[in-house]
Design a protein around this motif. Structure first.
Motif, PDB file in Angstrom:
ATOM      1  N   TYR A  71       8.933  17.394  -3.192  1.00  0.00           N
ATOM      2  CA  TYR A  71      10.423  18.355  -2.016  1.00  0.00           C
ATOM      3  C   TYR A  71      11.777  17.090  -1.851  1.00  0.00           C
ATOM      4  O   TYR A  71      13.019  17.892  -2.353  1.00  0.00           O
ATOM      5  N   TYR A  72      11.992  16.395  -2.787  1.00  0.00           N
ATOM      6  CA  TYR A  72      13.244  15.111  -1.882  1.00  0.00           C
ATOM      7  C   TYR A  72      13.529  15.488  -3.838  1.00  0.00           C
ATOM      8  O   TYR A  72      15.494  15.504  -3.562  1.00  0.00           O
ATOM      9  N   ALA A  73      12.948  15.842  -4.506  1.00  0.00           N
ATOM     10  CA  ALA A  73      13.565  15.878  -6.407  1.00  0.00           C
ATOM     11  C   ALA A  73      13.984  17.598  -6.457  1.00  0.00           C
ATOM     12  O   ALA A  73      15.090  17.744  -6.490  1.00  0.00           O
ATOM     13  N   ALA A  74      13.068  18.548  -5.599  1.00  0.00           N
ATOM     14  CA  ALA A  74      13.455  19.581  -5.081  1.00  0.00           C
ATOM     15  C   ALA A  74      15.164  19.001  -4.340  1.00  0.00           C
ATOM     16  O   ALA A  74      16.450  20.280  -5.163  1.00  0.00           O
ATOM     17  N   ILE A  75      15.098  18.938  -3.130  1.00  0.00           N
ATOM     18  CA  ILE A  75      16.915  18.905  -3.114  1.00  0.00           C
ATOM     19  C   ILE A  75      17.452  18.318  -3.290  1.00  0.00           C
ATOM     20  O   ILE A  75      18.789  19.030  -4.024  1.00  0.00           O
ATOM     21  N   VAL A  76      17.560  16.979  -4.614  1.00  0.00           N
ATOM     22  CA  VAL A  76      18.539  16.880  -5.517  1.00  0.00           C
ATOM     23  C   VAL A  76      18.625  17.235  -7.167  1.00  0.00           C
ATOM     24  O   VAL A  76      19.462  17.088  -7.174  1.00  0.00           O
TER      25      VAL A  76
ATOM     26  N   ARG B  66      15.949   5.297   9.302  1.00  0.00           N
ATOM     27  CA  ARG B  66      16.026   3.551   9.367  1.00  0.00           C
ATOM     28  C   ARG B  66      14.671   2.671   9.944  1.00  0.00           C
ATOM     29  O   ARG B  66      14.368   3.191  11.200  1.00  0.00           O
ATOM     30  N   GLY B  67      14.583   1.975   9.047  1.00  0.00           N
ATOM     31  CA  GLY B  67      13.647   1.066   9.459  1.00  0.00           C
ATOM     32  C   GLY B  67      11.656   1.349   9.074  1.00  0.00           C
ATOM     33  O   GLY B  67      11.476   0.927   9.946  1.00  0.00           O
ATOM     34  N   GLN B  68      12.172   2.909   8.517  1.00  0.00           N
ATOM     35  CA  GLN B  68      10.513   3.596   8.401  1.00  0.00           C
ATOM     36  C   GLN B  68      10.056   2.625   7.090  1.00  0.00           C
ATOM     37  O   GLN B  68      11.385   2.172   6.284  1.00  0.00           O
ATOM     38  N   ASP B  69       8.925   2.741   6.879  1.00  0.00           N
ATOM     39  CA  ASP B  69       8.071   2.522   5.815  1.00  0.00           C
ATOM     40  C   ASP B  69       7.971   4.065   5.706  1.00  0.00           C
ATOM     41  O   ASP B  69       7.716   4.522   5.026  1.00  0.00           O
ATOM     42  N   ARG B  70       9.207   3.622   3.619  1.00  0.00           N
ATOM     43  CA  ARG B  70       8.986   5.471   3.129  1.00  0.00           C
ATOM     44  C   ARG B  70       8.333   5.118   2.291  1.00  0.00           C
ATOM     45  O   ARG B  70       8.011   5.974   0.917  1.00  0.00           O
ATOM     46  N   ALA B  71       7.532   3.912   1.209  1.00  0.00           N
ATOM     47  CA  ALA B  71       6.529   4.099   0.706  1.00  0.00           C
ATOM     48  C   ALA B  71       5.419   4.292   1.434  1.00  0.00           C
ATOM     49  O   ALA B  71       4.658   5.558   0.786  1.00  0.00           O
ATOM     50  N   ALA B  72       5.592   3.798   2.787  1.00  0.00           N
ATOM     51  CA  ALA B  72       4.145   4.530   3.155  1.00  0.00           C
ATOM     52  C   ALA B  72       4.582   6.363   3.892  1.00  0.00           C
ATOM     53  O   ALA B  72       3.203   7.082   3.774  1.00  0.00           O
ATOM     54  N   LEU B  73       5.508   6.746   3.752  1.00  0.00           N
ATOM     55  CA  LEU B  73       5.728   8.150   4.123  1.00  0.00           C
ATOM     56  C   LEU B  73       5.510   9.020   2.382  1.00  0.00           C
ATOM     57  O   LEU B  73       5.629   9.953   3.169  1.00  0.00           O
ATOM     58  N   GLY B  74       5.553   8.437   2.256  1.00  0.00           N
ATOM     59  CA  GLY B  74       5.634   9.103   0.254  1.00  0.00           C
ATOM     60  C   GLY B  74       7.088   9.638  -0.389  1.00  0.00           C
ATOM     61  O   GLY B  74       7.353  10.415  -0.365  1.00  0.00           O
TER      62      GLY B  74
ATOM     63  N   PRO C 120      11.090   8.702  -1.225  1.00  0.00           N
ATOM     64  CA  PRO C 120      11.743   8.246  -1.969  1.00  0.00           C
ATOM     65  C   PRO C 120      12.865   7.008  -1.281  1.00  0.00           C
ATOM     66  O   PRO C 120      13.519   7.201  -0.873  1.00  0.00           O
ATOM     67  N   GLU C 121      12.789   5.630  -2.295  1.00  0.00           N
ATOM     68  CA  GLU C 121      14.011   5.007  -1.835  1.00  0.00           C
ATOM     69  C   GLU C 121      15.986   5.578  -2.117  1.00  0.00           C
ATOM     70  O   GLU C 121      15.988   6.381  -2.792  1.00  0.00           O
ATOM     71  N   GLU C 122      16.660   5.208  -1.295  1.00  0.00           N
ATOM     72  CA  GLU C 122      17.613   5.547  -1.959  1.00  0.00           C
ATOM     73  C   GLU C 122      18.347   5.476  -3.347  1.00  0.00           C
ATOM     74  O   GLU C 122      18.672   6.389  -3.951  1.00  0.00           O
ATOM     75  N   GLU C 123      17.779   4.560  -3.921  1.00  0.00           N
ATOM     76  CA  GLU C 123      18.179   3.768  -5.709  1.00  0.00           C
ATOM     77  C   GLU C 123      17.518   4.787  -6.124  1.00  0.00           C
ATOM     78  O   GLU C 123      18.186   5.143  -7.187  1.00  0.00           O
TER      79      GLU C 123
END
Length: 348
Positions: free
Chosen positions: A131-136, A266-274, A276-279
């Protein structure tokens, strides 16, 4: 979008009579249900003899100069109709304020899903990165549109985008200001002195791009069964400008608190959520557009927080005047200082 109960602020009889004259096969009976989302331009689901449409109008009351430009929204939707950018079909613009009390336009209703939280709890963890890939990809497609090819060369002024935007939003903020906020004052002082120098911009950034101006996850409609964007909503703030303004604005969701009115990660484990990081998001965008690494990224983020804080201040002022478009306007107004503080952290 969620919907409020049946709305009685539209003159359905008058609206129906008007639309019958301008929309093919528009027939009785007609109902209007106000969407609960949308602080800027009130939005309704219009149902007419089994057909569904969406109506967006300017809010009532005194408006800030150039704000709530539904005619600009209508124009850009028409311009993008035959491009890879997913948008609703613009059907009709009514500039006669006597019909329902303000200018409005009608567009197609696009079936799909809207996510209000960037954590995407409604989809499986393994699907979230898609989904994030589709957004970008959608954002890159927007910025790749040639304004001249779609008749939008006069849709905004070329050059000095950030200088002009900082000036505009500072004036808008001052016009709606209700109290002194130290973090906003710091941003107002710092941002003009740290704008990216035009001469040092990357060659691919010097050509004006069409920018959305409010590109975030809840302004996107996704397909019901796939990580695919079906339509970008809310084009009121669109103009010609610097594409990194949109990218940074979207990336704010990674820095906003999870319990705010506009929830973030903010402050959440994005890896656990699946998620992507900002970078990763920035790298994907640059790869799609063939861009090198971005210089001065904190500036773009700080500008985004400043502008969103200015927008929230406008909502707050309208709420105090009693003519905001949503019952949540006071909640939005409370975001001004926290947003400014998040922006100020980036320039400290």
């Amino acid at each position: 979008m969620t919907r409020d109960r049946h709305d009685t602020t539209l003159d359905i009889e008058r609206l129906t009579h008007y639309l019958k004259q301008h929309i093919a096969d528009f027939r009785d009976p007609v109902s209007a249900t106000k969407f609960a989302g949308g602080q800027s331009n009130p939005t309704w689901l219009i149902e007419a003899q089994g057909e569904r449409y969406v109506l967006r109008r300017q809010p009532p009351g005194q408006l800030l100069k150039s704000a709530h430009a539904v005619d600009r929204e209508y124009r850009v939707l028409r311009a993008l109709a035959d491009t890879p950018v997913p948008v609703a079909r613009a059907l009709h613009l009514c500039e006669d304020r006597d019909v329902i009390g303000s200018m409005f336009y009608l567009m197609s209703y696009e079936e799909g899903r809207i996510f209000w939280n960037p954590a995407l709890s409604e989809v499986d963890r393994d699907a979230r990165r898609g989904y994030y890939a589709a957004i970008v990809q959608t954002l890159a497609a927007l910025h790749d549109v040639d304004p001249q090819a779609v008749g939008l060369t006069d849709y905004g002024r070329a050059g000095n985008y950030f200088e002009r935007q900082i000036g505009v939003w500072t004036k808008q903020y001052r016009a709606a200001e209700t109290e002194r906020i130290a973090a906003m004052e710091a941003l107002i002082d710092w941002l003009p002195a740290h704008c990216p120098a035009q001469a040092h911009d990357k060659p691919d950034m010097q050509r004006p791009s069409l920018v959305h101006g409010d590109f975030r996850i809840d302004n996107l409609i996704f397909a019901n069964d796939a990580p695919r964007v079906r339509a970008i909503l809310d084009w009121e703030l669109s103009t010609l400008g610097h594409p990194l303004a949109d990218l940074a604005y979207f990336c704010m969701c990674l820095r906003l608190p999870s319990d705010g009115h506009i929830p973030g990660l903010r402050g959440q484990d994005r890896a656990a959520l699946g998620v992507p990081e900002e970078e990763e998001i920035v790298a994907q965008y640059c790869a799609l557009r063939g861009l090198p690494a971005i210089d001065n990224w904190p500036f773009f983020l700080a500008f985004s927080f400043f502008r969103l804080a200015s927008i929230a201040q406008g909502v707050k002022a309208r709420a105090l005047q009693g003519n905001a478009s949503s019952a949540q306007a006071h909640v939005v107004g409370a975001m001004v200082e926290p947003l400014a503080q998040l922006g100020a952290e980036l320039i400290a």
